[in-house]
Design a protein around this motif. Structure first.
Motif, PDB file in Angstrom:
ATOM      1  N   UNK A 210     -30.195 -40.425 -43.909  1.00 15.84           N
ATOM      2  CA  UNK A 210     -30.061 -41.554 -44.738  1.00 15.84           C
ATOM      3  C   UNK A 210     -30.428 -41.239 -46.282  1.00 15.84           C
ATOM      4  N   UNK A 211     -31.642 -40.329 -46.350  1.00 13.96           N
ATOM      5  CA  UNK A 211     -32.007 -40.003 -47.599  1.00 13.96           C
ATOM      6  C   UNK A 211     -31.130 -39.185 -48.422  1.00 13.96           C
ATOM      7  N   UNK A 212     -30.524 -38.234 -47.713  1.00 13.18           N
ATOM      8  CA  UNK A 212     -29.425 -37.451 -48.345  1.00 13.18           C
ATOM      9  C   UNK A 212     -28.482 -38.236 -48.894  1.00 13.18           C
ATOM     10  N   UNK A 213     -27.833 -39.262 -47.809  1.00 16.49           N
ATOM     11  CA  UNK A 213     -26.853 -39.919 -48.336  1.00 16.49           C
ATOM     12  C   UNK A 213     -26.972 -40.932 -49.647  1.00 16.49           C
ATOM     13  N   UNK A 214     -28.251 -41.515 -49.371  1.00 15.72           N
ATOM     14  CA  UNK A 214     -28.493 -42.713 -50.583  1.00 15.72           C
ATOM     15  C   UNK A 214     -28.911 -42.009 -51.878  1.00 15.72           C
ATOM     16  N   UNK A 215     -29.557 -40.793 -51.749  1.00 17.59           N
ATOM     17  CA  UNK A 215     -30.279 -40.083 -52.930  1.00 17.59           C
ATOM     18  C   UNK A 215     -28.841 -39.627 -53.963  1.00 17.59           C
ATOM     19  N   UNK A 216     -27.746 -39.743 -53.413  1.00 15.14           N
ATOM     20  CA  UNK A 216     -26.584 -39.030 -54.101  1.00 15.14           C
ATOM     21  C   UNK A 216     -26.886 -37.630 -54.262  1.00 15.14           C
ATOM     22  N   UNK A 217     -27.611 -36.901 -53.244  1.00 20.67           N
ATOM     23  CA  UNK A 217     -27.667 -35.638 -53.273  1.00 20.67           C
ATOM     24  C   UNK A 217     -27.622 -34.685 -52.295  1.00 20.67           C
ATOM     25  N   UNK A 218     -26.568 -35.338 -51.146  1.00 19.34           N
ATOM     26  CA  UNK A 218     -26.273 -34.772 -50.079  1.00 19.34           C
ATOM     27  C   UNK A 218     -25.889 -33.265 -50.254  1.00 19.34           C
ATOM     28  N   UNK A 219     -24.660 -33.010 -51.013  1.00 17.10           N
ATOM     29  CA  UNK A 219     -24.083 -31.840 -50.928  1.00 17.10           C
ATOM     30  C   UNK A 219     -25.107 -30.843 -51.567  1.00 17.10           C
TER      31      UNK A 219
ATOM     32  N   UNK B 120     -33.732 -37.919 -59.491  1.00 16.88           N
ATOM     33  CA  UNK B 120     -33.294 -39.327 -59.446  1.00 16.88           C
ATOM     34  C   UNK B 120     -33.143 -39.601 -58.031  1.00 16.88           C
ATOM     35  N   UNK B 121     -33.152 -38.837 -56.960  1.00 20.34           N
ATOM     36  CA  UNK B 121     -33.069 -39.171 -55.798  1.00 20.34           C
ATOM     37  C   UNK B 121     -33.730 -40.138 -55.070  1.00 20.34           C
ATOM     38  N   UNK B 122     -35.056 -39.987 -55.515  1.00 21.63           N
ATOM     39  CA  UNK B 122     -36.052 -40.971 -54.953  1.00 21.63           C
ATOM     40  C   UNK B 122     -35.875 -42.479 -55.653  1.00 21.63           C
ATOM     41  N   UNK B 123     -35.551 -42.670 -56.753  1.00 22.02           N
ATOM     42  CA  UNK B 123     -35.311 -43.784 -57.479  1.00 22.02           C
ATOM     43  C   UNK B 123     -34.038 -44.442 -56.934  1.00 22.02           C
ATOM     44  N   UNK B 124     -32.897 -43.574 -56.800  1.00 22.94           N
ATOM     45  CA  UNK B 124     -31.878 -44.199 -55.973  1.00 22.94           C
ATOM     46  C   UNK B 124     -32.100 -44.816 -54.676  1.00 22.94           C
ATOM     47  N   UNK B 125     -32.878 -44.180 -53.936  1.00 21.12           N
ATOM     48  CA  UNK B 125     -33.033 -44.691 -52.749  1.00 21.12           C
ATOM     49  C   UNK B 125     -34.047 -46.243 -52.873  1.00 21.12           C
ATOM     50  N   UNK B 126     -34.726 -46.117 -53.634  1.00 22.35           N
ATOM     51  CA  UNK B 126     -35.684 -47.200 -53.848  1.00 22.35           C
ATOM     52  C   UNK B 126     -35.088 -48.452 -54.233  1.00 22.35           C
ATOM     53  N   UNK B 127     -33.890 -48.239 -55.100  1.00 18.25           N
ATOM     54  CA  UNK B 127     -33.175 -49.099 -55.664  1.00 18.25           C
ATOM     55  C   UNK B 127     -32.319 -49.944 -54.691  1.00 18.25           C
ATOM     56  N   UNK B 128     -32.096 -49.373 -53.535  1.00 13.94           N
ATOM     57  CA  UNK B 128     -31.082 -50.021 -52.658  1.00 13.94           C
ATOM     58  C   UNK B 128     -31.447 -51.435 -52.406  1.00 13.94           C
ATOM     59  N   UNK B 129     -30.410 -52.508 -52.092  1.00 16.46           N
ATOM     60  CA  UNK B 129     -30.628 -53.936 -52.008  1.00 16.46           C
ATOM     61  C   UNK B 129     -30.860 -54.233 -50.642  1.00 16.46           C
ATOM     62  N   UNK B 130     -31.201 -53.320 -49.673  1.00 14.46           N
ATOM     63  CA  UNK B 130     -31.509 -53.749 -48.450  1.00 14.46           C
ATOM     64  C   UNK B 130     -32.518 -52.873 -47.536  1.00 14.46           C
ATOM     65  N   UNK B 131     -33.277 -53.385 -46.576  1.00 19.25           N
ATOM     66  CA  UNK B 131     -34.364 -52.519 -46.141  1.00 19.25           C
ATOM     67  C   UNK B 131     -33.661 -51.222 -45.411  1.00 19.25           C
ATOM     68  N   UNK B 132     -34.521 -50.369 -45.581  1.00 19.62           N
ATOM     69  CA  UNK B 132     -34.389 -48.846 -45.007  1.00 19.62           C
ATOM     70  C   UNK B 132     -35.343 -48.463 -44.148  1.00 19.62           C
ATOM     71  N   UNK B 133     -35.462 -49.008 -42.649  1.00 21.95           N
ATOM     72  CA  UNK B 133     -36.518 -48.638 -42.041  1.00 21.95           C
ATOM     73  C   UNK B 133     -36.601 -47.404 -41.236  1.00 21.95           C
ATOM     74  N   UNK B 134     -37.660 -46.834 -41.137  1.00 23.75           N
ATOM     75  CA  UNK B 134     -37.861 -45.786 -40.577  1.00 23.75           C
ATOM     76  C   UNK B 134     -38.966 -45.794 -39.295  1.00 23.75           C
ATOM     77  N   UNK B 135     -38.510 -45.352 -38.272  1.00 25.78           N
ATOM     78  CA  UNK B 135     -39.490 -45.348 -36.971  1.00 25.78           C
ATOM     79  C   UNK B 135     -40.220 -44.273 -36.948  1.00 25.78           C
ATOM     80  N   UNK B 136     -41.435 -44.617 -36.736  1.00 28.43           N
ATOM     81  CA  UNK B 136     -42.666 -43.674 -36.234  1.00 28.43           C
ATOM     82  C   UNK B 136     -42.952 -44.303 -34.863  1.00 28.43           C
TER      83      UNK B 136
END
Length: 291
Positions: A49-58, A104-120
């Protein structure tokens, strides 16, 4: 034409390197982000998820290949005798996540308009962390052996492991988010015990490796696309009520913690891209219900 509605919950299962199958799927299904109302992820699924939403997957995938270039063995039993880790995974994993969140990857993730829930998984009360890690991981493996095709495990909760979910967007710094992702993936000896919000935690998979339950009562989520990382019996996958379970049609070529074969990671991503079109009709039927 009216605007297409949201309401989709996206679930990313754990599974170590096998979760890169999801990366391949989402390369073909990039349109799903515009339909999403929430995301739930666990372990390596959270990394995807982080790779995809950071815009830095490749770029991140390329970095991982370079960073693990020296690895020829996933376990070296002699290393602890000379003060080295038994497995090389933890620093490589953390460096890769840090790279993902940079520029900018972190900022792009934080700017998403919906919850990004991570389970521990919180540890059973009164059980020392080392003992909890051994007990939890052994129980997880045994339940999978005794219940072939099991989607949502239960033994971990019965032993006292408790879910603790955190929104990626609530992380104050990129380091905090990297720590959360690694905590959700905490599977000693490959990665160490995690610590989030002042509590010691383990891999979220000890509670549920496919954390769709996190979205069940979330406002705005009416349907779920659940992206798995290994094959399941035919009666388990496909449409199950409000959920669509999407699983690899054949076992991904890479194993969960193999850092010696980057070519197999690439083949696993390619498998996801290739099979995306085969799963698409069922996905489109689910999306039609959001309109």
């Amino acid at each position: 034409m009216p605007e297409r509605g949201r309401g989709l919950g996206l679930v990313f299962a754990g599974g170590g390197n096998r979760a890169f199958y999801q990366l391949g799927l989402m390369r073909a299904w990039d349109d799903l982000w515009s339909r999403a109302s929430a995301v739930a992820a666990c372990s390596a699924g959270a990394c995807v998820v982080a790779m995809l939403l950071s815009g830095r997957a490749e770029a991140t995938a390329d970095f991982w290949k370079r960073r693990r270039a020296h690895v020829t063995r996933n376990i070296n039993w002699l290393h602890p005798l000379v003060g080295k880790p038994l497995a090389p995974h933890a620093p490589i994993y953390r460096d890769t996540v840090n790279f993902c969140l940079a520029d900018g990857g972190f900022e792009r993730i934080r700017s998403q308009p919906f919850p990004l829930l991570v389970l521990t998984s919180r540890l059973p009360r009164g059980l020392p962390p080392a003992a909890a890690a051994v007990l939890g991981l052994a129980t997880y493996s045994l339940e999978k052996q005794f219940k072939r095709g099991l989607t949502h495990p239960t033994w971990g909760r019965q032993l006292g492991f408790r879910p603790a979910a955190f929104d990626m967007r609530d992380c104050a710094t990129a380091e905090d988010l990297a720590t959360l992702i690694l905590a959700s993936s905490a599977t000693p000896p490959f990665t160490p015990l995690g610590r989030v919000a002042g509590q010691t935690v383990l891999d979220g998979g000890l509670v549920d490796n496919v954390p769709a339950f996190l979205l069940d009562d979330l406002p705005g989520v009416t349907r779920q696309a659940v992206l798995m990382s290994r094959p399941y019996p035919a009666e388990i996958v496909g449409r199950q009520g409000r959920r669509l379970y999407v699983a690899p049609l054949t076992p991904p070529p890479v194993s969960r913690w193999d850092y010696t074969r980057p070519d197999l990671v690439e083949a696993t991503i390619a498998q996801g891209e290739r099979e995306a079109s085969l799963h698409r009709p069922a996905l489109d039927a689910l999306l039609d219900e959001l309109c």
